[in-house]
Design an enzyme around this catalytic site. Structure first.
Site: not given
Length: 945
Positions: A649, A745
């Site tokens: 990432k 989240d």
């Protein structure tokens, strides 16, 4: 007179010579174009050498290029149209290179091509419509790419074709016939599975002139009936039509196929009576499970199939007693006839097969069991009347825990010393960089993954194969046999170099091309296979660069200049090494608080990577290695030198928010080690780059699977396991992480599923740790995802553990409905409550349930699951359960439906989390829906070619 004859002949000779020279020059120009397009071509691919004499992977005849074999060579950059100039090319194999791009239509000019093998090259776009121009083709292997569109009808012109493998792509549309596949009467193999093909199977596809051996159409979207013309193809050995939507009766003449060894018709919607397979005496693997057959008596042919090893008939509406003779078939290993109406007495006392390992008859009507006194086979009789009687054997009336796959490795070595970083010990106790890949056997004669004897026979075969044909191979090993989601047998292969630490490019090409070309042919126990070769990282001292070696005559002062330049470069290189050494030992020595990233992160166990390392592992962050993009940045797929797949990432340069997320995820994930939480392998804070290195999670996000984009179907049982796994991951974060972590989240986009569909909680960019000063909540700016966000958190700006519980309740409702949290402007909680009626079956939720989840009695425990989810989404946090309470309730529901919740360890009962899952080859997730990857690998095939 003589001169009049000689002159034209002389001119003709000159013309022919010029033509030959021109053709040779065209070949050279084409190869130079390939060199220019491809990155990292092998040594000696330079302008000054002779391609026909020096270039690795090139074979010539009379100075014309006839073969290009460059498998596993690390090539990238696409396949340029210049290849169409190699008009004498007969053999092209570029398998296991991350080429990317489309398959150029210029390739159809290579009319002498007999083998076109481009396995696992990450190719996209459509297959050229005029592929039929390659009339000499005998092998067309384009499997494990990303081709879209339809199968070209012109494929029917390939009259010499024997092997057709287009599996594991994204092909759509119907099967082409007249013209099309029906014209390939000489073909032995149609490998077309794992696509998105639709429509009926045309009756004209099959005819009695065909020599077809393998018909693999599994895991598509095919509908309609199985045509009776299939019974005309007497040469068939393997039939895979499973995981489609085929309907109607199975053709009555199916038992004409007396040479078939394996037949898979499972997971369709076939009707009528269970087919009569009398006479199919070669059949050793039969799977008719999960269809909608009419209620049928137990077939008489069950006990008349002398070669049978595996019989799978779960959920096929069978009625009656099982014949005792069934269990006496000499080779029988596995019987699964669960979820039927089998009644009366079960008799396994009359000379049962010595190979019998597993008999699953749960959810039937069996009232009695006769056995031998020393019966050792695993037998499951859960939810039969016999288990309700007093004194019933607990051994057969309890669902056994999942058997841990064998830790098989052949050969077993007893090396005492250890190797350095990235090196692996061979069976001969030598440290080296092995060539690594995985066999995927699609139709084995056996069902058990713990059959070590048969793996030993495979090892003996491979050993003799490499000893005979590859003197540069020292040894090899086989290990880790498992079954994947497609029920393919997966075995890891490692091949070690002889007398050195690493293979060179030519040697790697020889090994991997032998596998791509199906030169390896184990015995019929393994049947057809595919193979994926992992990216091979060359060891120290092995040249692979395509940079030309410039040799010239340098005199006088030029020599001095060159020497000075070399000395300067050497000094710079040494300085760079010193700086990298500091970077490795103190990766945050230059951490910049002013950059918006805060203080130096406090890490626990995460590895530091340099930018150069990660660039190397991803092919310089090429477009073909990019697998996703989100607000944070891009995500790339890579491979470590030991073969482990990773996802990287990479933050966008100058992203302040990304820097904060970067620091948060490093700090939190470096402390978290749990089976149900995605694992952080390391990070990069080098050259102004911020990158996180995760496990590569094969099956992507729960969101993609529920939406149908991945092609994976989840029944009720699997959804329960996923819910429990995700809940255990959150429970670990809340109760056992130090300090406790609020995810903030939770959503189906942030729940990943590995190759066994084990759920892993991911993406900690918004997470908040609870401090010692305040263990109840964190006051913070409201962040999260619309639809999943806790309304109490939104109003008070105080996030608590119960905020995660609310989001998880939405995930639970999404699991049973497969709908977005906000669907057509309406919230999922409101939709469920409006149609729910607790006085009716399944709470009257039929209209909102996902149709693929199952129905009726298959959904046992669903009402209790709905009750739990609605408790989780109560408006006030103090009315919601804790995640530990959610886990316990899900465990109760799993027990109700006959599943063992102990298949996955619970935080409350196990202290084995540290290090769990460290050997998985899975992938991570960023803060968007990044992954729609379905776990496919570059597939090959195995049979007699």
């Amino acid at each position: 007179m003589i001169s009049e004859i000689i002159q034209p002949l002389f001119l003709l000779i000159i013309f022919i010579q010029l033509s030959i020279t021109t053709s040779q020059n065209n070949d050279r120009v084409a190869l130079l174009a390939l060199k220019q397009t491809w990155k990292d071509t092998p040594l000696k691919w330079n302008d000054g050498s002779d391609p026909c004499g020096d270039w690795v992977g090139i074979t010539c005849n009379n100075s014309r290029v006839t073969q290009i074999v460059l498998t596993s060579a690390g090539l990238t950059g696409g396949l340029p149209g210049d290849i169409g100039q190699l008009t004498e090319l007969e053999y092209l194999d570029l398998s296991y290179n991350d080429l990317g791009g489309t398959l150029t239509t210029e390739i159809t000019k290579l009319v002498k091509l007999t083998n076109l093998i481009l396995i696992g090259c990450n190719l996209i776009g459509t297959i050229p419509s005029n592929i039929g121009n390659l009339a000499s083709l005998t092998d067309l292997s384009l499997n494990n790419n990303r081709f879209t569109g339809t199968i070209p009808a012109s494929v029917g012109k390939l009259n010499n074709l024997y092997w057709l493998d287009l599996s594991v792509n994204q092909l759509t549309g119907s099967l082409p016939v007249s013209p099309g596949l029906d014209m390939l009467t000489s073909a032995g193999h149609f490998h077309l599975g794992d696509n998105k093909l639709s429509g009926d199977i045309p009756p004209s596809l099959f005819n009695s002139d065909m020599k077809l051996i393998h018909l693999l159409l599994d895991n598509n979207h095919l509908t309609g009936k199985i045509p009776s013309t299939l019974g005309l193809v007497q040469s068939l050995d393997t039939i895979r039509l499973d995981r489609n939507s085929l309907s109607g009766d199975v053709p009555s003449n199916i038992n004409n196929l007396t040479n078939v060894h394996e037949m898979y018709l499972s997971n369709n919607i076939l009707t009528g009576l269970v087919p009569n397979l009398t006479g199919m005496e070669a059949l050793y693997y039969l799977d008719l499970s999960n269809n909608t057959f009419a209620q049928s008596n137990v077939p008489l042919w069950f006990s008349t199939l002398p070669s049978l090893t595996t019989l799978k008939m779960q959920n096929t509406n069978l009625v009656g007693e099982l014949p005792a003779a069934l269990f006496s078939i000499p080779q029988l290993q596995n019987v699964d006839i669960s979820n039927n109406l089998i009644n009366g007495s079960l008799d396994i006392s009359a000379n049962p097969s010595k190979q019998l390992e597993h008999v699953n008859l749960q959810n039937n009507l069996i009232t009695d069991f006769r056995q031998r006194s020393q019966y050792t086979t695993e037998l499951i009789l859960v939810n039969n009347p016999i288990c309700a009687e007093s004194g019933a054997s607990n051994r057969f009336c309890v669902v056994p825990t999942d058997v841990t796959p064998t830790s098989y490795m052949s050969p077993r070595s007893n090396c005492k010393s250890s190797c350095g970083a990235h090196l692996i010990q061979s069976p001969n106790c030598r440290c080296a960089y092995p060539f690594t890949g995985h066999f995927f056997f699609k139709a084995t004669a056996f069902s058990s993954v713990n059959n070590e004897t048969i793996y030993d026979s495979l090892y003996d075969y491979l050993k003799s194969f490499f000893q005979a044909d590859a003197s540069f191979v020292d040894s090899l090993s086989l290990s880790n046999p498992t079954r994947d989601l497609n029920n393919y047998l997966v075995i890891k292969l490692e091949v070690f170099p002889n007398g050195k630490k690493s293979f060179d490019v030519n040697e790697i090409g020889s090994v991997s091309s032998a596998l791509s070309q199906q030169t390896v042919k184990p015995n019929n126990d393994f049947n057809t296979y595919t193979f994926i070769a992992e990216i091979y990282i060359l060891g120290p001292g092995v040249a692979k660069s395509n940079t030309g070696i410039i040799i010239g005559s340098i005199v006088g002062g030029c020599v001095l200049v060159v020497l000075l330049v070399i000395a300067g470069l050497y000094a710079l290189r040494q300085k760079g090494r010193a700086e990298r050494a500091v970077q490795q030992s103190q990766p945050f020595a230059h951490w910049d608080p002013a950059g918006g990233t805060g203080g130096v992160p406090q890490l626990k166990g995460a590895r530091s990577f340099t930018f150069e390392e990660l660039s190397k592992y991803t092919g310089k962050f090429s477009e073909t290695s990019e697998i996703g993009a989100g607000g944070y940045g891009n995500v790339y797929k890579g491979s470590l030198p030991n073969g482990q797949l990773i996802a990287i990432k990479r933050a966008r340069t100058g992203s302040t928010q990304g820097g904060l997320e970067f620091k948060t995820e490093i700090e939190l994930l470096s402390r978290v080690h749990h089976k149900n939480v995605v694992g952080l392998i390391g990070f990069c804070f080098d050259q102004d780059e911020q990158m996180l290195v995760y496990e590569y999670i094969v099956n992507g996000t729960l969101k993609d699977i529920l939406s149908g984009r991945s092609g994976i179907r989840l029944d009720w049982m699997r959804r329960l396991k996923i819910a429990l796994g995700a809940a255990r991951g959150l429970q670990y974060l809340h109760d056992l992480a130090d300090p406790p972590i609020i995810h903030r989240d939770v959503k189906t986009n942030n729940i990943l599923l590995d190759q066994r569909l084990v759920a892993k909680v991911a993406d900690f960019g918004l997470s908040k740790p609870l401090s010692d000063d305040n263990m109840s909540h964190v006051t913070t700016q409201v962040k999260g995802t619309l639809g999943y966000m806790d309304p109490e958190y939104y109003m008070t700006q105080q996030v608590t553990e119960k905020s995660d519980v609310y989001s998880f309740g939405i995930v639970m409702l999404e699991l049973i409905t497969a709908r977005n949290p906000i669907h057509k402007g309406r919230h999922i909680v409101r939709e469920v409550k409006q149609v729910m009626n607790k006085n009716k079956e399944l709470y009257n939720l039929h209209e909102v349930l996902d149709p693929t989840i199952g129905s009726g009695s298959q959904l046992k425990g669903l009402e209790r699951f709905v009750d739990l989810s609605l408790k989780c989404v109560e408006e006030r946090g103090n009315q919601r359960p804790s995640m530990s309470e959610v886990v316990k309730e899900l465990e109760v529901i799993m027990t109700m439906v006959g599943l063992s919740p102990d298949n996955e360890p619970s935080p409350s009962t196990s202290a084995t989390y540290e290090g769990a899952g460290k050997n998985n080859s899975d992938h991570p997730y960023s803060n968007e829906t990044l992954f729609a990857y379905s776990g496919s690998f570059p597939h090959l095939k195995l049979d007699q070619k």
